[in-house]
Design a protein around this motif. Structure first.
Motif, PDB file in Angstrom:
ATOM      1  N   MET A  30       0.822  -1.195   0.000  1.00  0.00           N
ATOM      2  CA  MET A  30       0.000   0.000   0.000  1.00  0.00           C
ATOM      3  C   MET A  30       0.864   1.255   0.000  1.00  0.00           C
ATOM      4  SD  MET A  30      -3.121  -1.074   2.445  1.00  0.00           S
ATOM      5  CE  MET A  30      -4.165  -0.037   1.460  1.00  0.00           C
TER       6      MET A  30
ATOM      7  N   PHE B  53       0.357   5.638  -0.142  1.00  0.00           N
ATOM      8  CA  PHE B  53      -0.603   6.706   0.045  1.00  0.00           C
ATOM      9  C   PHE B  53       0.031   8.037  -0.352  1.00  0.00           C
ATOM     10  CE2 PHE B  53      -3.369   4.040   2.658  1.00  0.00           C
ATOM     11  CZ  PHE B  53      -2.479   3.121   3.193  1.00  0.00           C
TER      12      PHE B  53
ATOM     13  N   TYR C 118      -0.429  12.125   0.492  1.00  0.00           N
ATOM     14  CA  TYR C 118      -1.047  13.108   1.365  1.00  0.00           C
ATOM     15  C   TYR C 118      -0.650  14.514   0.912  1.00  0.00           C
ATOM     16  CZ  TYR C 118      -2.017   9.468   4.899  1.00  0.00           C
ATOM     17  OH  TYR C 118      -2.484   8.364   5.573  1.00  0.00           O
TER      18      TYR C 118
ATOM     19  N   GLN D  36      -0.182  18.457   2.634  1.00  0.00           N
ATOM     20  CA  GLN D  36      -0.107  19.262   3.856  1.00  0.00           C
ATOM     21  C   GLN D  36      -0.038  20.720   3.435  1.00  0.00           C
ATOM     22  OE1 GLN D  36       3.318  18.523   6.365  1.00  0.00           O
ATOM     23  NE2 GLN D  36       2.351  19.449   8.137  1.00  0.00           N
TER      24      GLN D  36
ATOM     25  N   GLN E 238      -1.476  23.719   7.998  1.00  0.00           N
ATOM     26  CA  GLN E 238      -2.576  22.794   8.221  1.00  0.00           C
ATOM     27  C   GLN E 238      -2.069  21.361   8.374  1.00  0.00           C
ATOM     28  OE1 GLN E 238      -6.014  23.251   5.724  1.00  0.00           O
ATOM     29  NE2 GLN E 238      -5.551  25.381   5.273  1.00  0.00           N
ATOM     30  N   SER E 239      -2.998  20.485   8.635  1.00  0.00           N
ATOM     31  CA  SER E 239      -2.634  19.095   8.860  1.00  0.00           C
ATOM     32  C   SER E 239      -2.541  18.333   7.542  1.00  0.00           C
ATOM     33  CB  SER E 239      -3.671  18.446   9.760  1.00  0.00           C
ATOM     34  OG  SER E 239      -3.247  17.163  10.116  1.00  0.00           O
ATOM     35  N   LEU E 240      -2.261  17.068   7.653  1.00  0.00           N
ATOM     36  CA  LEU E 240      -2.157  16.216   6.474  1.00  0.00           C
ATOM     37  C   LEU E 240      -3.536  15.724   6.069  1.00  0.00           C
ATOM     38  CD1 LEU E 240       0.581  15.751   8.241  1.00  0.00           C
ATOM     39  CD2 LEU E 240       0.984  13.975   6.545  1.00  0.00           C
TER      40      LEU E 240
ATOM     41  N   LEU F 140      -5.372  13.043   3.239  1.00  0.00           N
ATOM     42  CA  LEU F 140      -5.137  11.977   2.280  1.00  0.00           C
ATOM     43  C   LEU F 140      -5.725  12.346   0.939  1.00  0.00           C
ATOM     44  CD1 LEU F 140      -4.071   9.076   1.821  1.00  0.00           C
ATOM     45  CD2 LEU F 140      -6.371   8.267   2.408  1.00  0.00           C
TER      46      LEU F 140
ATOM     47  N   GLU G 106      -9.868  10.218  -2.340  1.00  0.00           N
ATOM     48  CA  GLU G 106     -10.716  10.701  -1.252  1.00  0.00           C
ATOM     49  C   GLU G 106     -11.635  11.793  -1.784  1.00  0.00           C
ATOM     50  OE1 GLU G 106     -10.650   9.431   2.076  1.00  0.00           O
ATOM     51  OE2 GLU G 106      -9.588   7.903   0.894  1.00  0.00           O
TER      52      GLU G 106
ATOM     53  N   LEU H 210       3.294  14.441   0.411  1.00  0.00           N
ATOM     54  CA  LEU H 210       4.030  13.353   1.023  1.00  0.00           C
ATOM     55  C   LEU H 210       3.485  12.008   0.562  1.00  0.00           C
ATOM     56  CD1 LEU H 210       3.255  15.550   3.624  1.00  0.00           C
ATOM     57  CD2 LEU H 210       5.214  14.306   4.484  1.00  0.00           C
TER      58      LEU H 210
ATOM     59  N   GLU I  89       2.660   1.360   3.683  1.00  0.00           N
ATOM     60  CA  GLU I  89       2.331   0.422   4.764  1.00  0.00           C
ATOM     61  C   GLU I  89       2.312  -0.979   4.175  1.00  0.00           C
ATOM     62  OE1 GLU I  89      -1.174   1.284   7.022  1.00  0.00           O
ATOM     63  OE2 GLU I  89      -1.417  -0.793   7.659  1.00  0.00           O
TER      64      GLU I  89
ATOM     65  N   GLN J 140       2.509   3.426   9.240  1.00  0.00           N
ATOM     66  CA  GLN J 140       2.808   4.015   7.953  1.00  0.00           C
ATOM     67  C   GLN J 140       4.119   4.772   8.056  1.00  0.00           C
ATOM     68  OE1 GLN J 140      -0.315   6.262   5.997  1.00  0.00           O
ATOM     69  NE2 GLN J 140      -1.837   4.689   6.395  1.00  0.00           N
TER      70      GLN J 140
ATOM     71  N   PHE K 196       6.626   7.571   6.221  1.00  0.00           N
ATOM     72  CA  PHE K 196       6.468   8.723   5.342  1.00  0.00           C
ATOM     73  C   PHE K 196       7.775   9.125   4.674  1.00  0.00           C
ATOM     74  CE2 PHE K 196       2.173  10.326   6.035  1.00  0.00           C
ATOM     75  CZ  PHE K 196       1.777   9.552   7.106  1.00  0.00           C
ATOM     76  N   GLY K 197       7.632   9.604   3.448  1.00  0.00           N
ATOM     77  CA  GLY K 197       8.754  10.211   2.772  1.00  0.00           C
ATOM     78  C   GLY K 197       9.003  11.614   3.300  1.00  0.00           C
ATOM     79  N   PRO K 198      10.089  12.247   2.856  1.00  0.00           N
ATOM     80  CA  PRO K 198      10.456  13.566   3.362  1.00  0.00           C
ATOM     81  C   PRO K 198       9.577  14.689   2.833  1.00  0.00           C
ATOM     82  CG  PRO K 198      11.989  12.887   1.674  1.00  0.00           C
ATOM     83  CD  PRO K 198      11.100  11.711   1.931  1.00  0.00           C
TER      84      PRO K 198
ATOM     85  N   TYR L 289       2.552  11.063  15.664  1.00  0.00           N
ATOM     86  CA  TYR L 289       3.682  11.242  14.769  1.00  0.00           C
ATOM     87  C   TYR L 289       4.385  12.545  15.130  1.00  0.00           C
ATOM     88  CZ  TYR L 289       2.381   7.486  11.529  1.00  0.00           C
ATOM     89  OH  TYR L 289       2.124   6.260  10.962  1.00  0.00           O
TER      90      TYR L 289
ATOM     91  N   GLY M 271      10.854  14.561   7.639  1.00  0.00           N
ATOM     92  CA  GLY M 271       9.569  13.925   7.409  1.00  0.00           C
ATOM     93  C   GLY M 271       8.926  13.458   8.698  1.00  0.00           C
ATOM     94  N   LEU M 272       7.721  12.959   8.585  1.00  0.00           N
ATOM     95  CA  LEU M 272       7.006  12.436   9.752  1.00  0.00           C
ATOM     96  C   LEU M 272       7.606  11.124  10.215  1.00  0.00           C
ATOM     97  CD1 LEU M 272       4.757  14.436   8.681  1.00  0.00           C
ATOM     98  CD2 LEU M 272       3.144  12.861   9.710  1.00  0.00           C
TER      99      LEU M 272
ATOM    100  N   PHE N 279       1.751  15.372  15.617  1.00  0.00           N
ATOM    101  CA  PHE N 279       0.454  15.101  15.022  1.00  0.00           C
ATOM    102  C   PHE N 279      -0.154  13.855  15.654  1.00  0.00           C
ATOM    103  CE2 PHE N 279       0.400  18.096  11.540  1.00  0.00           C
ATOM    104  CZ  PHE N 279       1.736  18.323  11.268  1.00  0.00           C
TER     105      PHE N 279
ATOM    106  N   GLY O 237      -4.877  15.028  13.143  1.00  0.00           N
ATOM    107  CA  GLY O 237      -5.251  16.283  13.764  1.00  0.00           C
ATOM    108  C   GLY O 237      -4.466  17.420  13.137  1.00  0.00           C
ATOM    109  N   GLN O 238      -4.717  18.617  13.649  1.00  0.00           N
ATOM    110  CA  GLN O 238      -4.156  19.814  13.039  1.00  0.00           C
ATOM    111  C   GLN O 238      -2.687  20.024  13.381  1.00  0.00           C
ATOM    112  OE1 GLN O 238      -6.841  19.438  14.863  1.00  0.00           O
ATOM    113  NE2 GLN O 238      -8.515  20.799  14.249  1.00  0.00           N
TER     114      GLN O 238
END
Lengths: 116, 114
Positions: free
Chosen positions: A31, A33, A35, A37, A41-43, A45, A58, A92, A96, A105, A107-109, B36, B43-44, B90, B105-106
């Motif tokens: 899998m 994904f 995202y 950002q 703000q937040s991430l 999908l 989505e 990003l 997974e 999961q 994450f890439g940079p 995270y 990155g995260l 996060f 979340g934010q």
């Protein structure tokens, strides 16, 4: 854990053009994904990309705007098409492996995109 | 649908002070919970997670979080912070059955002052 690289790391693009972002993983994963950002703000999908099937988007994201390819188990691309300043974000990819049972999961940079 | 609320967008604390970053979630089904961390220009990275079992989970660098089902919370704590803990944190959830997507979340920006 998986090691993920993304290209480019950042770019500045003009309105109306397109940019393809690459995501490379050092191991085979089921899998992947994508995202977004947005600044401050937040991430969120964008879509889930599994090898051998169409990406699942989505709500609020469409294939014409964000076409995704997943040609094998270690690589994926996200294209941001016909860009506008509102597309300025960090993009990003994450991966997974469901069979691991870890539910983690990785994450890439990220790719920092600025649209002028 | 799931949602995550991090009540504080920024938390400034002095070095060696305790800190709590708050996270509340909403879901009609059971979820897994994650914290995270995103260090400056990185990155995260997964900090810790709750899947099942003991409601108190710990990370290798001294953070801990407690799952409280009745309050639908998963607050992150550290008894004594270090300058190197400066980062964006996060909180995220995913449902146990079905889609693997994470809902974030934010974010809370933790700034440690000397």
């Amino acid at each position: 854990s998986a090691v993920i690289s993304q290209k480019p790391s950042r770019d500045i693009c003009q309105r109306g053009t397109s940019l393809t972002i690459q995501c490379q993983v050092d191991s085979q994963v089921t899998m992947m994904f994508w995202y977004r950002q947005q600044p401050g703000q937040s991430l969120t999908l964008i879509a889930t990309a599994n090898q051998g099937s169409e990406a699942t988007y989505e709500s609020g994201f469409v294939i014409d705007k964000f076409p995704i390819s997943r040609p094998n188990l270690t690589f994926s691309t996200l294209t941001v098409s016909n860009m506008s300043p509102e597309d300025s974000s960090i993009y990003l990819c994450s991966v997974e492996e469901p069979t691991s049972g870890s539910y983690e999961q990785y994450f890439g940079p990220g790719t920092r995109l600025t649209v002028t | 649908a799931q949602s995550v609320t991090q009540l504080d967008s920024q938390v400034p604390v002095f070095e060696e002070a305790p800190v709590e970053l708050r996270c509340n979630y909403s879901s009609s089904v059971s979820v897994y919970l994650f914290w995270y961390v995103q260090y400056p220009n990185q990155g995260l990275q997964l900090l810790l997670k709750y899947l099942s079992g003991s409601t108190l989970v710990e990370s290798i660098n001294g953070f801990e979080a407690e799952f409280n089902k009745s309050q639908t919370s998963f607050h992150l704590r550290k008894p004594s912070v270090h300058i190197s803990d400066t980062a964006e944190y996060f909180c995220a959830v995913r449902i146990i059955q079905g889609a693997q997507k994470l809902v974030f979340g934010q974010g809370t920006r933790l700034t440690i002052n000397p």
